[in-house]
Design an enzyme around this catalytic site. Sequence first.
Site, short mmCIF file in Angstrom:
data_model
loop_
_atom_site.label_atom_id
_atom_site.label_comp_id
_atom_site.label_asym_id
_atom_site.label_seq_id
_atom_site.Cartn_x
_atom_site.Cartn_y
_atom_site.Cartn_z
N ARG A 188 -7.85 8.95 -6.98
CA ARG A 188 -7.07 10.19 -6.98
C ARG A 188 -7.00 10.74 -8.39
NH1 ARG A 188 -1.56 8.89 -4.81
NH2 ARG A 188 -2.67 8.74 -2.84
N ARG A 227 3.88 10.74 -11.25
CA ARG A 227 2.56 11.07 -10.72
C ARG A 227 2.24 12.54 -10.96
NH1 ARG A 227 1.94 7.48 -5.15
NH2 ARG A 227 2.55 5.48 -6.04
N LYS A 237 7.47 4.67 -7.42
CA LYS A 237 6.78 5.92 -7.73
C LYS A 237 7.80 7.02 -8.07
CE LYS A 237 5.48 5.98 -3.25
NZ LYS A 237 4.80 6.41 -2.00
N LYS A 297 7.98 11.40 -8.45
CA LYS A 297 7.23 12.63 -8.16
C LYS A 297 8.04 13.86 -8.57
CE LYS A 297 4.84 10.55 -4.20
NZ LYS A 297 4.53 10.65 -2.75
N CYS A 316 -1.91 13.38 6.82
CA CYS A 316 -2.39 12.43 5.82
C CYS A 316 -3.73 11.86 6.26
CB CYS A 316 -1.38 11.32 5.62
SG CYS A 316 -1.23 10.22 7.05
N CYS A 357 -6.82 4.12 5.14
CA CYS A 357 -5.50 3.74 4.67
C CYS A 357 -5.06 2.43 5.29
CB CYS A 357 -4.49 4.85 4.99
SG CYS A 357 -2.81 4.43 4.47
N CYS A 388 1.73 6.63 9.37
CA CYS A 388 2.77 5.63 9.15
C CYS A 388 4.01 6.35 8.64
CB CYS A 388 2.30 4.55 8.17
SG CYS A 388 2.32 5.09 6.45
N CYS A 394 3.34 10.62 3.48
CA CYS A 394 2.48 11.32 2.52
C CYS A 394 2.33 12.80 2.84
CB CYS A 394 1.11 10.65 2.48
SG CYS A 394 1.14 9.00 1.78
#
Length: 1529
Positions: free
Chosen positions: A1023, A1092, A1164, A1166, A1385, A1391, A1430, A1434
């Site tokens: 990414r 990110r 994470k 964001k 996603c 994934c 899931c 995302c």
Amino acid sequence: MAAQIKTSAGAVARIAFIASDVVVSVQPSLDVGSEFTGELRALAAANVASVVGKAAPEVVPARQTADPLLSVFEPLRSGKLVSVTTTSAILLHSIPHLYKLAQYPVVLHVSLHPAGHPDYSVITSIRQSGFTFLQSETLQETQDIALTAHALALKSGKGVVHFFDSAVADRFPPIAVESAELVQQIIDQDAARRFRVSQPTPPTQYADSGRRATLAVPASQEPQASTSAPAAPQAEQPAVPAPSVESSVGSSVRGSSVDSAPSASSATTVDALVARPVTSADILAFATQIWETLRATTGRHYSAFEYAGPKTATSALFLFGADSAMFRAELESAVELEQYAGVGLIIARLYRPWIGAELSAALPTTVTRLAVLEQIRRKTTKWGPLLLDVLASVRGGVGSGPTVVGYQLGLVQQETVKQALRGIFQNLASESPLQNLAIGSSGSESQLAHDIVPDVEQPKLENAYTKVLNQLFGERLRIANQLGKSTAGVSSGIAASPEFGFGSLLARAERRKKFVAEVAAAAKSSDFVTAVPAQWLAKWTLVAEDVDKANALAPEVIARLSTDGSALASKLLASKDLFYAESKWLIGSDAWAYDLGNSGVHQVLASGEKVRMLIIDSTPYSETKPIDPARRKKDIGLYAMNFGNAYVASTAVYSSYTQLLHALIEADKFDGPAVVLAYLPYHAEADSALAVLQETKKAVDAGYWPLYRWNPSVDETKEERFALESSRIRKELEDFLRRDNYLTQVVRRHPEFATNLSGSYGTEVREQQKRKGKDAYAKLLEGLAGAPLTILFASDNGNGENLAKRLANRGKARGLKTMFMAMDDYPLEDLNAEENVVFITSTAGQGEFPQNGRNTWEAVRNSTDLDLATVNFAVFGLGDSHYWPRKQDRIYYNKPAKDLHNRLVTLGGKPLTEVGLGDDQDPDTYQTGYSEWEPQLWRALGVDNVEGLADEPPPITNEDIKIESNYLRGTIVEGLLDPTTAAISAADQQLTKFHGTYMQDDRDVRDQRKAAGLEPAYSFMIRCRLPGGVATPKQWVQMDDIAKTLGNGTMKLTTRQTFQFHGVVKGKLRPAMQAINRALMTTIAACGDVNRNVMCSSLPENAGLHRQVQAVAQRISDHLLPSTSAYHEIWLSDDKDFGKKTQVAGDAVVDHEPLYGPTYLPRKFKITIAVPPHNDTDVYAHDIGLIAIKDAEGNLEGFNVLAGGGMGVTHNNKKTYPQIGRMLGYVPAAETHIACEKIMLVQRDHGDRKNRKHARLKYTIDDMGVDVFRGKVEELWGTKFAPERDFKFESNIDTFGWVRDEDGLNHFTMFIENGRVEDTPDFQMMAGLRELAQVHDGEFRLTGNQHLIVSNVSDAKLPAIKEVLAKYKLDNTAFSGLRLSSSACVAFPTCGLAMAESERYLPVLISKLEGALEDAGLRRDSIVMRMTGCPNGCARPWLAEAAFVGKAFGAYNMYLGGGYHGQRLNKLYRASIKEEEIVEIMTGLIGRYAREREEGERFGDFLIRAGVIQKTTEGRDFHEGTAEDDDEE
């Protein structure tokens, strides 16, 4: 009321089903069934048992255009009784197979076509094939004769063809279903058993196997027997005396083949047995016995020839075809004055073998004139075959017997039968009757052709390849056998055959040669008006055979001729298409692969002509037979390569589109024959593209369908002839390469190739590997004291494996000899020798075993001889009691553990404990149940009171990995250099996230690779970090290059406005990173526990404001970047410096993280920027959301700051929830990056580092409270937030189409479904965007909704940009509002967290809903719908008006009521529902919304107002008041 049969096809299908092990159902296509299909499917669905097999037979559908009788060979080889239901259309093409199959008890039920007026020449053409032929006419006869056919095949050992006209038979009233007792009487089950246990010579497609149906009879009854006819085994075939032909044949035992072994001893027999071939007399005797049984039971009488009429008749009618009942009725009702009064009628019930004596016996001796009517519409000889048969039977010598006159019978109907009979007998009664007089109407020649080969249609899926051909070659493409084109006087079935096409191409090539000569002569002619055409014709003649040059000149030549006006110019223009050097193609199927020596492939190769063959193979890999190493089919590619003069390529459009293009272009340029094998596997023609994709990947990955190109014309000193473009090849191809000394070149070019070859050794080797591993482990334990304990686990996510590992360590500490491994890695045959075994299994899907335990469970569940009487066992399961909240689904909770425990008890195992159940709903999740179960296990093993146990080290956490990583280095370098695996270590997998890459594996092929003894197909996702999603055209081209050369050939535009690449193998990771760096991008901090990629609104209509907010996004991104030099050392350094620490400013090593510290963030982080009124980046969904505030002039002034948004959730864990950002206040634009830093630092210091499911900023703020958190930020910052400013959002979707900004520049927002950029046969998106980037001089903006904006287009460039957009259909935005507002996603196949499909499935689901939108008048209305595989979120599903979150494969939780502006969370409406229920619910809600909504009311708002779902005010009430609460028992 008793069941009734109403159609002849139903009657025949039923008999075939109950009298066979396998029924091959020949159909027009896999989607379109035959007249037999409905009954066969109904019987299969009802699981009706076969009389001969005691279980329901297998029904095998076969396309009538794909050599369907080949499907008979494999089950015959396995000793199964096979029948075929088909039309007469396949018979002529199947003649080579019929001669071989005739010596086996195969039954072909043939419905003659066209129904109502069929052509019996199809039957007469195959009469010498060795089959027995039986004919039926009425509905009752079709049932009785079908039963006769199966009984006769078993008794005689020979094939039987049962033929009938369904249109005639179906006119009769319904009949009763045959009685079970009658079937038992008629079908010889002993003969069926003998066929199964015999070992006949395996049938072969390529040569006669030498098998002959034989009978074993006493030697005393066979005086002519010789040593060449050995006796059959006496143990199976006792001799019985038989004084007459009938009794002898009836009591003799049929042998299996001519090579039956002689008896070892004669002591147990009265007379020795000898084998002799089955004769016509034998077949007649068998048939007579069967019909006698039928007569005795039912009263219905049948014989070889059946006569009806007066016993003293002087004239008779022998009818072969048409409706004999119609003729019989007319004859019987004839008045005395009619010429045909008192005439008899005879038909052949047993057509072959032809027993002339039986015909003579059936005819009255008084008959002096016999009319023979043959319904043979394609006459190839002067005398009809039936006429010759009859003549030979009734004319004993010259002048003896009745006068026999032949007639050609056409279409005779009820209203014309009287006229037909008058014509017949008027001619018959004359002194010199005419032979071959036509009676009735006849069809045209084209109709005859249609009857022989019916019209066929190309399966829609196969259009993928023809579309690519059209795209590449355009007007110069000539597919000689293309379906659908008009060919005068020839049916589409014949015109579509490759043989016809090849002939037409040869004729076309000859025509062009003559045309070139004509042009050459014309170039010297003075017949043109001016000299210009002659000059151009001379130029063209010189290059006529050069494809590129001839095609370049052709338009100019045609233009000059068009303006000339002369007669010669007009003559040449009549064939103007011949000025182009055509790309000539044939399209064939894999049916060519069965008899290559006689196929179109051989003919093309032998001709040496420049003809290209595209051969489509549609056999799914999952349907191939592992027991058949020859794969039934020959390898066409290998055949062509051995031929030596052809270009050969093996391609798969759903695996590598680029490789397919390369192969087709090379094939077109090759000077000679070319064979392009094209893989397109499907089970049914309605299969989705996703299903085809998955089957393709399995085949390519397993080496069943290797991708390669072979060009024998290349200079080997400059380029290799063989280019392998997939990782594995099958053994036949490998042998060829080795033989031609090319294998070493391939290995040298692809170092991974040698390792991959080891994957083809087979099951036996893998079992030996398992055993060696287990034995080696056992040796290590030999010196230890204590009882043995084997621990076997099944785990998908690692929890079960970690638990098993911990249990093994604790067992060792207690003195036990412990061993642990995955269940499927354990050799199951050793299980009954174990003393103590523990099974630990997680729960997958709907109560299924995890992937590495499924094979073991299947073996244990199905075992009938596994004795565990001496085995002690225990089972512990990991599950979630609320994962399936509906009461009827509760059975799935820990189902694998419960089922395994019960099965082991059934097999005699002794449980050490009750089954242990770990529940994720308990306070400590599964640990709660485990902590109760483990002490019971130690107690049962007698090791519960062991003293001096050392303390266990705590489990390694992500925090441990980070702190020990030396600032994100870990052992990544060592892992990249390890050639023994395509993976890296688990710890390094956590660290590479910080570098912008995740390790994944292709889940589509995971099972196949495991079955092949291979590790998963590991690859990496990369990414990029792209603040604000802005890229230059040059960068786009560079990203395109990376995707095609280093990735899987596609790009993903993510929901975080950046590029993502999939399928990057480990060896290409560093080159990919370096290529991204050369494009002036980076991947550092694109993932991991750091800040990110920073997003911002794309804002195409406001150039100035976009520049300002983009600059802020860039500043925040740069400010919060990690400082470690590990990224440069690992990815960007030269090979000689690979992994060495970077020296900066002399000897100072950069190993310091001023913002993050050595452990970075807890989770994470964001950040996004939204500019009202557009919330196109979902500003509420991020850790920090910045809402831009403009001043009076429209310039950026500052930001309202939201904090604590986040999407990640765990299913059914109410401690986890999505959350929207909470308002902290306002900050000036210049201070924004500092405010973001301070918020991040508070999270760094106060976030939960012990529980990663509770580590996001949303939980930190909820735990602390907004005011306390704001205070800590302000304290660290030294500044207070100002009060928030007013703002208003109106949408969070993109605005598609063209807009113009205040600077006069143009911007086009294009729709890219779910962000996937790729080329397909239907849509050349990737190629189009590359061409667009090459002409564009502005910029590209990636949006947060996975779309793309072509930005800053000047008016001067606008026409060129629009031209490219139109050329590739990139300007199409005419999609439904639902589709334009959707997002998904990646999910499967890459994934590792995915539980269900997402990106590949959402478009399919939307297509199924668009009909409801149309009906409701809502096609253009925007409804925000999102899907994820899931609950990690995302695609930010929790903010959508309607969302579907994967729960298990094919099952989703449905959430409703999100805010259209992205400001409100949705709520659970239904749990674990599948497509049918989703479509039903959404259809109802869409209709209700259309009827009941208020003006301007959005879908999510309506659902709340209407009471469909409760409103979610913030994340902490996300689980409250759901429409489907858990039903506690």
